[in-house]
Design a protein around this motif. Structure first.
Motif, short mmCIF file in Angstrom:
data_model
loop_
_atom_site.label_atom_id
_atom_site.label_comp_id
_atom_site.label_asym_id
_atom_site.label_seq_id
_atom_site.Cartn_x
_atom_site.Cartn_y
_atom_site.Cartn_z
N PHE A 284 0.73 -1.21 0.13
CA PHE A 284 0.00 0.17 -0.44
C PHE A 284 1.07 1.18 -0.16
O PHE A 284 0.04 2.03 0.40
CB PHE A 284 -0.66 0.07 1.42
CG PHE A 284 -1.70 -0.97 1.06
CD1 PHE A 284 -3.18 -1.37 0.51
CD2 PHE A 284 -1.44 -2.48 2.04
CE1 PHE A 284 -3.77 -2.01 0.62
CE2 PHE A 284 -2.66 -3.48 1.95
CZ PHE A 284 -3.59 -2.96 1.64
N ILE B 282 0.51 5.46 -4.91
CA ILE B 282 -1.08 5.58 -4.44
C ILE B 282 -1.97 5.98 -4.27
O ILE B 282 -2.70 6.33 -4.04
CB ILE B 282 -1.01 3.96 -3.55
CG1 ILE B 282 -0.79 2.93 -3.99
CG2 ILE B 282 -1.89 3.62 -3.38
CD1 ILE B 282 -0.07 1.29 -2.91
N LYS C 181 -3.39 -6.52 -7.41
CA LYS C 181 -2.59 -5.35 -7.26
C LYS C 181 -1.76 -5.45 -6.38
O LYS C 181 -0.66 -5.35 -5.63
CB LYS C 181 -3.58 -4.45 -7.33
CG LYS C 181 -3.97 -3.33 -8.62
CD LYS C 181 -4.18 -2.32 -8.57
CE LYS C 181 -5.04 -1.83 -10.51
NZ LYS C 181 -6.10 -0.80 -10.69
N HIS D 34 2.04 -5.56 -6.22
CA HIS D 34 2.95 -4.09 -5.54
C HIS D 34 4.24 -4.48 -4.86
O HIS D 34 5.12 -4.57 -5.01
CB HIS D 34 2.40 -3.25 -4.42
CG HIS D 34 0.91 -3.06 -5.93
ND1 HIS D 34 0.04 -2.03 -4.54
CD2 HIS D 34 1.07 -1.73 -6.62
CE1 HIS D 34 -1.10 -1.40 -5.21
NE2 HIS D 34 -0.50 -1.48 -6.76
#
Length: 303
Positions: free
Chosen positions: A105, A138, A209, A213
């Motif tokens: 994140f 992000i 996703k 990442h």
């Protein structure tokens, strides 16, 4: 008689002479066929994963080639922030931030180079002082940062030493999101697996996703380790990533990544074994460069 011969020759010369056609030089084929997304590094553009960058007009390429050649020789003192070698050194800062602070994140990308200075350090290598802007991708947050990059001299390849001040970006708290994802992955009845992130159309399923990442963060460890003054690495693709069984408080992943080395235009394959948990972050346990694949297709979005 002689006058008539002269007139005839003059007419023939006018008829058979070269017509008024302008031949325009073509761009160097190596620049357009090496990779569809390849660009000269002299372009001022945001360098974000998967974002196609600007193109340079053909008529400017010769001038830029001369400028780059001069910079290769005169890369000391104040540097042009848009050209070699300032952007290469600045890219190393991106890899450093992802390696030490990245997560599913929180990802960092080089947004802009504002100024740079290079100097030789006796018995150590070359040091770059940089003023850059870094984007946390992000959250779409950008901050101006100061950084120092030291490329160590010697025959053995060693990771550049990096110091960077980006206080506000590093304050973002994503621990709650990370913990929720960690528990979800840990409690899954089947181990996770995904391939081709992104696919040939640049698409990634939303559920995959976080794995993409994680692959980016892990790949930054490789790019940081392999970076020199003569390289410029970008993440290209997670060819495959597989969750492995583990009995401790770390999730473990086996990963095959593709890196795009922009200078040589090579796509380089690496096999990684890494762990991840919210308290410890991403920790690469093993990294192995795989043999060059001559028949492999180049992945999309390698900028």
């Amino acid at each position: 008689m002689s006058l008539r011969i002269i007139v005839v020759l003059a007419v023939l010369t006018g008829v058979t002479g070269s017509p008024g056609v302008t031949i325009r030089p073509e761009a160097d084929s190596a620049d357009t066929t090496a990779h569809p997304n390849s660009i000269p590094e002299t372009v001022e553009a945001t360098e974000i994963f998967g974002q196609q960058q600007q193109e340079v007009p053909v008529e400017e390429e010769a001038e830029e080639a001369v400028m780059e050649a001069e910079e290769a020789v005169m890369a000391t003192g104040e540097l042009n922030p848009n050209h070699y070698p300032a952007r290469r050194a600045a890219k190393v800062v991106q890899h450093y931030l992802n390696t030490h602070y990245g997560s599913p994140f929180r990802l960092f990308g080089l947004h802009n180079v504002q100024s740079g200075n290079a100097e030789d350090v006796a018995d150590s290598g070359r040091k770059y002082q940089l003023e850059i802007s870094v984007q946390e991708i992000i959250s779409n947050t950008t901050e101006n940062c100061s950084a120092e990059v030291l490329f160590l001299s010697g025959d053995q390849q060693r990771s550049p030493r990096v110091q960077v001040s980006c206080e506000e970006l590093l304050k973002s708290n994503t621990k709650a999101q990370e913990e929720a994802l960690f528990q979800k992955y840990k409690m899954n009845q089947s181990l996770l697996s995904a391939q081709n992130l992104p696919d040939s159309y640049g698409h990634i399923e939303p559920d995959n996703k976080p794995l993409w990442h994680l692959g980016i963060v892990a790949s930054s460890s490789v790019m940081l380790k392999e970076s020199t003054e003569n390289t410029l690495f970008n993440m290209a693709q997670v060819a495959n990533i597989t969750q492995l069984a583990t009995e401790n408080e770390q999730l473990k992943f086996d990963c095959h990544i593709l890196l795009h080395e922009m200078v040589s235009q090579e796509i380089i394959h690496w096999k990684l074994l890494f762990t991840w948990s919210p308290p410890e972050g991403v920790n690469v346990l093993q990294m192995e460069q795989l043999p060059h694949c001559h028949h492999c297709e180049k992945p999309p979005n390698t900028n």
